[in-house]
Design an enzyme around this catalytic site. Structure first.
Site, PDB file in Angstrom:
ATOM      1  N   VAL A 299    -114.776 -21.872 -65.158  1.00  0.00           N
ATOM      2  CA  VAL A 299    -116.056 -22.578 -65.236  1.00  0.00           C
ATOM      3  C   VAL A 299    -115.855 -24.016 -64.772  1.00  0.00           C
ATOM      4  O   VAL A 299    -114.959 -24.723 -65.259  1.00  0.00           O
ATOM      5  CB  VAL A 299    -116.607 -22.560 -66.670  1.00  0.00           C
ATOM      6  CG1 VAL A 299    -117.895 -23.381 -66.768  1.00  0.00           C
ATOM      7  CG2 VAL A 299    -116.863 -21.117 -67.120  1.00  0.00           C
ATOM      8  N   LYS A 300    -116.684 -24.449 -63.831  1.00  0.00           N
ATOM      9  CA  LYS A 300    -116.564 -25.800 -63.279  1.00  0.00           C
ATOM     10  C   LYS A 300    -117.583 -26.704 -63.960  1.00  0.00           C
ATOM     11  O   LYS A 300    -118.768 -26.362 -64.056  1.00  0.00           O
ATOM     12  CB  LYS A 300    -116.831 -25.759 -61.780  1.00  0.00           C
ATOM     13  CG  LYS A 300    -115.991 -26.689 -60.929  1.00  0.00           C
ATOM     14  CD  LYS A 300    -116.307 -26.458 -59.447  1.00  0.00           C
ATOM     15  CE  LYS A 300    -115.380 -27.213 -58.558  1.00  0.00           C
ATOM     16  NZ  LYS A 300    -115.726 -27.052 -57.128  1.00  0.00           N
TER      17      LYS A 300
END
Ligand code: G3P
Length: 218
Positions: free
Chosen positions: A82-83
């Site tokens: 997840v960015k």
């Protein structure tokens, strides 16, 4: 050094995957918008092609929404990273998701101070954008040098330096000299690493000279 492809183009990803050079993929909202495709199915498809980490970025900026988006993205596949943006809310999300065992890529890093915060928040990857600093006549590679030097002092931090906003092969080579863990590049930049005129010239000469022997190995 790991090579990630900074793209959502399925054909480019498959080509690099088949070459054995691909260790992961990064995307961001601009890359997704450019693809013209639906985000969630596209990430699912990329995760089915690539065995390494696939970065999928949250779209919101507030904690309450980002944490929901992050948890949903993490459920797409085990290799989703997840960015999140390097903001107070983003790092709060980072800490919560990483504590749960989710990979987190903290993006939009432009200073060593920011990189320290990301490591303390348990980031899996930190993404310093070297090209965008170079674009402003600042020294993007100096930032990578500073971060690698700082991180080396704290072995208890497990954050990998993921050099992003890579514009050309020298960014890759200089990042390797500094010991950065990952570079994420447009596929074309990875392919440029193969290019040298003396290799082409030398191979042509080998082929010509072999033909003159009239021999065959098979
Ligand atoms: O992953 C970050 C990267 O996509 C940013 O690259 O070229 O938009 O600075 P660029």
């Amino acid at each position: 050094m790991k090579f990630f492809a900074d793209t959502s183009d399925i054909n480019d990803i498959k080509e690099l995957e088949n070459s054995g050079l691909l260790d992961g993929v990064t995307t961001n909202p601009s890359i997704i918008a450019k693809s013209g495709k639906q985000f969630l199915p596209l990430i699912e498809e990329i995760c089915s092609i690539v065995h390494g980490p696939v970065s999928a970025e949250v779209a919101s900026t507030d904690y309450e929404t980002m944490i929901k988006e992050g948890k949903k993205l993490a459920k797409i596949a085990d290799n989703v990273a997840v960015k999140v943006p390097l903001t107070p809310a983003g790092l709060k999300v980072c800490k919560e998701l990483s504590d749960e065992g989710t990979m987190v890529n903290v993006t939009l890093c432009f200073s060593a101070g920011q990189a320290i915060l990301a490591a303390k928040a348990g980031a899996t990857f930190i993404s310093p954008f070297v090209g965008r600093l170079d674009d402003l006549a600042q020294d993007g590679m100096q930032l990578i040098s500073d971060i690698c030097q700082i991180y080396a002092n704290y072995p208890e931090w497990n954050t990998e330096v993921l050099v992003a906003s890579v514009r050309h092969p020298v960014h890759i080579i200089e990042s390797a000299k500094l010991g950065a863990d990952v570079v994420t590049c447009p596929p074309s930049v990875i392919k440029q690493l193969f290019n040298h005129p003396l290799t082409d010239k030398g191979l042509a000469a080998f082929v010509d000279d072999w033909k003159k022997t009239g021999q065959s190995i098979l």
